[in-house]
Design an enzyme around this catalytic site. Sequence first.
Site, PDB file in Angstrom:
ATOM      1  N   THR A 281      -2.746  -6.089   5.735  1.00 23.86           N
ATOM      2  CA  THR A 281      -2.292  -5.284   4.575  1.00 23.86           C
ATOM      3  C   THR A 281      -2.429  -3.790   4.835  1.00 23.86           C
ATOM      4  OG1 THR A 281      -4.426  -5.311   3.373  1.00 23.86           O
ATOM      5  CG2 THR A 281      -2.915  -7.144   2.959  1.00 23.86           C
TER       6      THR A 281
ATOM      7  N   LEU B 291       0.085  -1.839   0.111  1.00 24.79           N
ATOM      8  CA  LEU B 291       0.489  -2.829  -0.903  1.00 24.79           C
ATOM      9  C   LEU B 291      -0.071  -4.193  -0.499  1.00 24.79           C
ATOM     10  CD1 LEU B 291       4.072  -1.788  -2.041  1.00 24.79           C
ATOM     11  CD2 LEU B 291       1.846  -1.165  -2.963  1.00 24.79           C
ATOM     12  N   HIS B 292      -1.366  -4.354  -0.731  1.00 26.35           N
ATOM     13  CA  HIS B 292      -2.062  -5.567  -0.278  1.00 26.35           C
ATOM     14  C   HIS B 292      -1.497  -6.848  -0.922  1.00 26.35           C
ATOM     15  CE1 HIS B 292      -5.347  -2.866   1.084  1.00 26.35           C
ATOM     16  NE2 HIS B 292      -5.230  -2.272  -0.078  1.00 26.35           N
ATOM     17  N   ASP B 293      -1.500  -6.871  -2.247  1.00 26.82           N
ATOM     18  CA  ASP B 293      -1.259  -8.141  -2.944  1.00 26.82           C
ATOM     19  C   ASP B 293       0.164  -8.693  -2.806  1.00 26.82           C
ATOM     20  OD1 ASP B 293      -3.906  -8.026  -3.656  1.00 26.82           O
ATOM     21  OD2 ASP B 293      -3.539  -7.306  -5.681  1.00 26.82           O
TER      22      ASP B 293
ATOM     23  N   LEU C 282       2.006  -8.473  -0.354  1.00 30.12           N
ATOM     24  CA  LEU C 282       2.164  -9.034   0.997  1.00 30.12           C
ATOM     25  C   LEU C 282       1.729 -10.505   1.005  1.00 30.12           C
ATOM     26  CD1 LEU C 282       2.990  -8.511   3.933  1.00 30.12           C
ATOM     27  CD2 LEU C 282       0.619  -7.853   4.404  1.00 30.12           C
TER      28      LEU C 282
END
Length: 360
Positions: free
Chosen positions: A223, A269-271, A273
């Site tokens: 991420t 944009l961790h989530d 992904l």
Amino acid sequence: MSGGVFMSGMLSSPRTLFGATQSADALAAGGGAQNIIIDTDPGVDDAFALLLAMRSSELKVVAVTAVAGNVPLSLTLPNALRLVEIAGRQDIPVAGGASSPLIRKLVTAAYAHGNNGLAGVEFPPARLQPVKEPASDLICRMVRENARNICIVGIGPLTNIALALRQDPEIGSMVSSIVLMGGSLSGGNVTPAAEFNFYVDPEAASIVFSSGIPIRMVGLDVTRKVQLTARHVQALQAGKGRVSEAAARIAEAVMKMHRGADSERGPNLHDPLAVSSLIRPDILIFEDYQIEIETTGSITAGESVGWKHGPARHSAPMETAGVTEGPNDFLFRANAKVATGVDSEKFFELLISRLTTDGI
Ligand code: BDR
Ligand code: CA
């Protein structure tokens, strides 16, 4: 508590990783949409993840459950309701869950997500009301109703999911898979050791990784490579409709918050992904690991330690531990697929196109 949290009655060995999960390949072959419950703490990047999932026909979002994390539950729940309403998906039940981690004080991340969790962007209060059922009850019920045909997407601290597993351990064998944003094999973002979601509730993460449910861990290793830029914000601004407008407002605000108005690069944009891996399996590359969560360290709690192969070894026993043989080895058994490679361009193509086309 020892280095891991164990639950009686839970599976101790993982089922075939993703053997029972409907893949995007199956979808392409006409297998229908995949049922998912999204457990979330919106949260700027959670907002993108929710919108992406609700705008993707490959996924059937059967419920959204809110948990305390980035900001308190008193904000994450209304934020979840707002986002569901913005997507025009009032058919999706939204439940409130845990307001604090299992045994720790809540630590939030308002510094990264703004005091309201959405980078300070104010949307009108949602008219949609949460369902009365608490998140963990709803997770247990829906998993039982969709046994072996439901994936849980965990993009906040894993408290609600751990509570559900503790409440009804049998559901461990009925969840097809858990896809989660959390952890790291390459250092944390809150402490040098721990990623935020696991830092906030290490005991919950440990319960999930001991559950035997096939897990896909999308952590900081990948991420960190998907970063919002000014170009992405412009693309969102060019979209039409409520979803792209909301996404553009949040993106613009978070860019300003993080790096200053003129900068080209914003937050990771961790989530979304993690969600994208259920839509387009070619975005991430996964490798098998045995993951254990550090729960006892006073400076490392929430660290996800990954063994790639045996011999697997814990820390040396204390002098006071009595007579032990050998160096504290244990049986190596992969319990998760960990994302180690990412095609960030493909990810952004997917995200932007889903949020901007056929706008509501
Ligand atoms: C994770 O922590 C939160 O701040 C984000 O929403 C994401 O789920 C990244 O460490
Ligand atoms: Ca999150």
